[in-house]
Design an enzyme around this catalytic site. Sequence first.
Site, short mmCIF file in Angstrom:
data_model
loop_
_atom_site.label_atom_id
_atom_site.label_comp_id
_atom_site.label_asym_id
_atom_site.label_seq_id
_atom_site.Cartn_x
_atom_site.Cartn_y
_atom_site.Cartn_z
N ARG A 162 -45.18 33.41 60.95
CA ARG A 162 -46.18 34.42 60.52
C ARG A 162 -46.72 35.15 61.75
O ARG A 162 -46.92 36.36 61.72
CB ARG A 162 -47.32 33.73 59.75
CG ARG A 162 -48.44 34.71 59.38
CD ARG A 162 -49.52 34.07 58.53
NE ARG A 162 -50.58 35.02 58.23
CZ ARG A 162 -51.63 34.77 57.46
NH1 ARG A 162 -51.76 33.57 56.90
NH2 ARG A 162 -52.56 35.68 57.24
N ASN A 217 -45.63 33.35 49.06
CA ASN A 217 -45.56 34.76 49.42
C ASN A 217 -44.27 35.11 50.14
O ASN A 217 -43.55 34.21 50.55
CB ASN A 217 -46.76 35.09 50.33
CG ASN A 217 -47.93 35.62 49.52
OD1 ASN A 217 -47.76 36.39 48.60
ND2 ASN A 217 -49.13 35.19 49.90
N CYS A 230 -50.70 35.65 41.80
CA CYS A 230 -51.44 35.87 43.05
C CYS A 230 -52.92 35.62 42.81
O CYS A 230 -53.43 35.88 41.73
CB CYS A 230 -51.22 37.31 43.48
SG CYS A 230 -52.31 37.87 44.80
N ASP A 231 -53.61 35.16 43.85
CA ASP A 231 -55.04 34.86 43.68
C ASP A 231 -55.96 36.01 44.11
O ASP A 231 -57.16 35.91 44.01
CB ASP A 231 -55.42 33.59 44.45
CG ASP A 231 -55.43 33.79 45.96
OD1 ASP A 231 -55.03 34.87 46.44
OD2 ASP A 231 -55.87 32.86 46.67
N HIS A 240 -50.27 42.80 45.41
CA HIS A 240 -51.01 43.28 46.59
C HIS A 240 -50.98 44.81 46.65
O HIS A 240 -50.93 45.40 47.75
CB HIS A 240 -50.46 42.68 47.90
CG HIS A 240 -50.77 41.22 48.04
ND1 HIS A 240 -50.43 40.48 49.16
CD2 HIS A 240 -51.40 40.35 47.21
CE1 HIS A 240 -50.83 39.22 49.00
NE2 HIS A 240 -51.41 39.11 47.83
N TYR A 248 -55.66 45.00 49.39
CA TYR A 248 -54.46 45.15 50.23
C TYR A 248 -54.03 46.60 50.43
O TYR A 248 -53.25 46.90 51.33
CB TYR A 248 -53.30 44.32 49.66
CG TYR A 248 -53.36 42.88 50.10
CD1 TYR A 248 -52.80 42.48 51.32
CD2 TYR A 248 -53.98 41.90 49.34
CE1 TYR A 248 -52.87 41.17 51.75
CE2 TYR A 248 -54.05 40.58 49.75
CZ TYR A 248 -53.49 40.23 50.97
OH TYR A 248 -53.55 38.92 51.41
N ARG A 266 -54.17 37.53 62.65
CA ARG A 266 -54.69 36.66 61.58
C ARG A 266 -54.03 35.27 61.64
O ARG A 266 -54.70 34.27 61.39
CB ARG A 266 -54.42 37.33 60.22
CG ARG A 266 -54.87 36.53 59.02
CD ARG A 266 -56.37 36.39 58.91
NE ARG A 266 -56.74 35.39 57.91
CZ ARG A 266 -57.85 34.66 57.95
NH1 ARG A 266 -58.74 34.82 58.92
NH2 ARG A 266 -58.10 33.77 57.00
P1 NAD Z 1 -48.68 26.30 55.34
O1 NAD Z 1 -47.73 26.70 56.40
O2 NAD Z 1 -49.90 25.53 55.69
O3 NAD Z 1 -47.88 25.43 54.27
C1 NAD Z 1 -46.64 25.72 53.79
C2 NAD Z 1 -45.78 24.46 53.73
O4 NAD Z 1 -44.49 24.83 53.21
C3 NAD Z 1 -45.52 23.80 55.09
O5 NAD Z 1 -45.94 22.46 55.08
C4 NAD Z 1 -44.01 23.91 55.27
O6 NAD Z 1 -43.42 22.81 55.92
C5 NAD Z 1 -43.53 24.01 53.82
N1 NAD Z 1 -42.20 24.58 53.66
C6 NAD Z 1 -41.63 25.58 54.38
N2 NAD Z 1 -40.40 25.83 53.92
C7 NAD Z 1 -40.18 24.97 52.89
C8 NAD Z 1 -39.06 24.75 52.03
N3 NAD Z 1 -37.94 25.48 52.13
N4 NAD Z 1 -39.17 23.78 51.09
C9 NAD Z 1 -40.31 23.04 50.98
N5 NAD Z 1 -41.38 23.20 51.78
C10 NAD Z 1 -41.31 24.17 52.72
O7 NAD Z 1 -49.06 27.62 54.56
P2 NAD Z 1 -50.36 28.05 53.76
O8 NAD Z 1 -51.12 29.04 54.55
O9 NAD Z 1 -51.10 26.88 53.26
O10 NAD Z 1 -49.75 28.87 52.57
C11 NAD Z 1 -48.77 28.36 51.70
C12 NAD Z 1 -48.18 29.45 50.85
O11 NAD Z 1 -49.08 29.88 49.85
C13 NAD Z 1 -47.81 30.71 51.64
O12 NAD Z 1 -46.63 31.26 51.10
C14 NAD Z 1 -48.96 31.63 51.36
O13 NAD Z 1 -48.62 32.96 51.62
C15 NAD Z 1 -49.16 31.31 49.91
N6 NAD Z 1 -50.42 31.74 49.30
C16 NAD Z 1 -50.31 32.58 48.28
C17 NAD Z 1 -51.41 33.03 47.63
C18 NAD Z 1 -51.20 34.04 46.54
O14 NAD Z 1 -52.08 34.78 46.21
N7 NAD Z 1 -50.02 34.16 45.93
C19 NAD Z 1 -52.68 32.58 48.01
C20 NAD Z 1 -52.78 31.70 49.08
C21 NAD Z 1 -51.62 31.26 49.72
C1 G6P Z 2 -55.05 36.22 49.63
C2 G6P Z 2 -53.74 36.65 49.05
C3 G6P Z 2 -52.65 35.69 49.44
C4 G6P Z 2 -52.59 35.54 50.94
C5 G6P Z 2 -53.93 35.10 51.47
C6 G6P Z 2 -53.91 35.14 52.98
O1 G6P Z 2 -55.53 35.08 49.00
O2 G6P Z 2 -53.75 36.77 47.66
O3 G6P Z 2 -51.44 36.16 48.93
O4 G6P Z 2 -51.61 34.61 51.30
O5 G6P Z 2 -54.94 35.97 51.03
O6 G6P Z 2 -55.02 34.50 53.46
P1 G6P Z 2 -55.09 33.98 54.97
O7 G6P Z 2 -56.43 33.36 55.01
O8 G6P Z 2 -53.95 32.99 55.14
O9 G6P Z 2 -54.94 35.17 55.84
MN MN Z 3 -51.61 37.11 46.94
#
Ligand code: NAD
Ligand code: G6P
Ligand code: MN
Length: 442
Positions: free
Chosen positions: A93, A147, A169-170, A200, A265, A285
């Site tokens: 990232r 994501n 998405c949240d 987004h 976004y 970030r």
């Molecule tokens: P993070 O890096 O702390 O955790 C992600 C985990 O995924 C890690 O432990 C990593 O080892 C694991 N991983 C990576 N590739 C993998 C694979 N192929 N199979 C299984 N596990 C795997 O990340 P985070 O900041 O906690 O975020 C997690 C995800 O949630 C991200 O994709 C983030 O963008 C997403 N997210 C989405 C929303 C939304 O609105 N859709 C909101 C918050 C977070």
């Molecule tokens: C929001 C979005 C997520 C994104 C997150 C990033 O919740 O909906 O899709 O992953 O923000 O937050 P961060 O704190 O990791 O920048």
């Molecule tokens: Mn999102």
Amino acid sequence: MKKFSILIAGGGSTFTPGIVLMLLDNLDKFPIRKLKLYDIDKERQGIIAGACEVILREKAPEIEFLATTDPEEAFTDVDFVMAHIRVGKYAMRELDEKIPLKYGVVGQETCGPGGIAYGMRSIGGVLELIDYMEKYSPNAWMLNYSNPAAIVAEATRRLRPHSKVLNICDMPVAIEERMARILGLKSRKEMTVRYYGLNHFGWWTDIRDKEGNDLMPKLKEHVAKYGYVVNDGGDNQHVDASWQDTFLKARDVYALDPGTLPNTYLKYYFFPDEVVAHSNPNYTRANEVMDGREKFVFTECKKIIENQSTEGSALHIDEHASYIVDLARAIAYNTHERMLLIVENKGAISNFDPTAMVEIPCIVGSNGPEPLSIGEIPQFQKGLMEQQVSVEKLVVEAWVTKSYQKLWQALTLSKTVPSAKVAKQILDDLIEANKGYWPELH
Ligand code: NAD
Ligand code: G6P
Ligand code: MN
């Protein structure tokens, strides 16, 4: 009452403890018999799992708990997979954000070149999870919020069209919680919303209370002055100063189309020059999150493991993640809850590509989502969405056909990128940085 078996894929995520606490807080609504964590990084997941084991022992010892890196063990006997993986983790990232900034272009997790690079990594990871689920628990549903959800959703539409995957998405949830607070309502669930866009990348067009009263005028008055800033400490996820900037900036985003209320976004597409001027190319970030949320969550989990107790722990319930329980309940109990999901358009937006993955209200029941009809959208939004959806489709096309050309086109088409020349420079750097994560392009 039937009890469910849940698998959290991406068990090592910074969001796992908050979600586990949220699930335990909702057991009366959504009973659980088994909770499993799956990740490919054993060590990272081990710390989160060690803490979750203690949490469960204290709060719900009847729930069977397991953390594993073995797909068969993870995906066997599962009703719901909650997927939040980050392929390449924060290290990648950081590069997604810093490489574009080197060329004066927005460096962001899910928008612009950073989101495209992340998409090229995520597609394979998410498809792999779907395949495991279908092999070991063919009746299960995947609730995916990995994501970049827009690109991942297009990939699932195109490559796993019959799979039981719901992309969500949240951000709209978090913004609606702020709206409810602006209005003095107890919960966002007191509002009925109309919203459309891409993930987004969307707009609220109508917000009413349960009696049908129009709440938009009061919200617009607030957003015109303060964006979505509400200083009452209600949102415990989007708290850092950079998020406050984003919520405030919604004021300027709103000014472009005062008929609607925007997703935060959109600032990356409408004000890319200001975003870049405001960015520190050496500390983005990703750095904030690594120094903030990641450090906090892992330190707290280690403390819990060491004390074998959660006493004095600062970990908190991720309250707004309860939308995931609402979604699981909608499927499990056929609740017909109205929720925003990322689904194939199929005419819901009548003057927009029927094959686009759009974020719109759906009625969700045990056979999945039924999208509501949106009708025609205005030229401004249509133009923006056509450009952006083409970027997303070209990324998936590039991943499928391993095409350098298509990915260059995708980057060039992104509203955040000024020229094909800059697009190529960024692309060449991204290819180098993503070796081993992207398919080899030719
Ligand atoms: P993070 O890096 O702390 O955790 C992600 C985990 O995924 C890690 O432990 C990593 O080892 C694991 N991983 C990576 N590739 C993998 C694979 N192929 N199979 C299984 N596990 C795997 O990340 P985070 O900041 O906690 O975020 C997690 C995800 O949630 C991200 O994709 C983030 O963008 C997403 N997210 C989405 C929303 C939304 O609105 N859709 C909101 C918050 C977070
Ligand atoms: C929001 C979005 C997520 C994104 C997150 C990033 O919740 O909906 O899709 O992953 O923000 O937050 P961060 O704190 O990791 O920048
Ligand atoms: Mn999102």
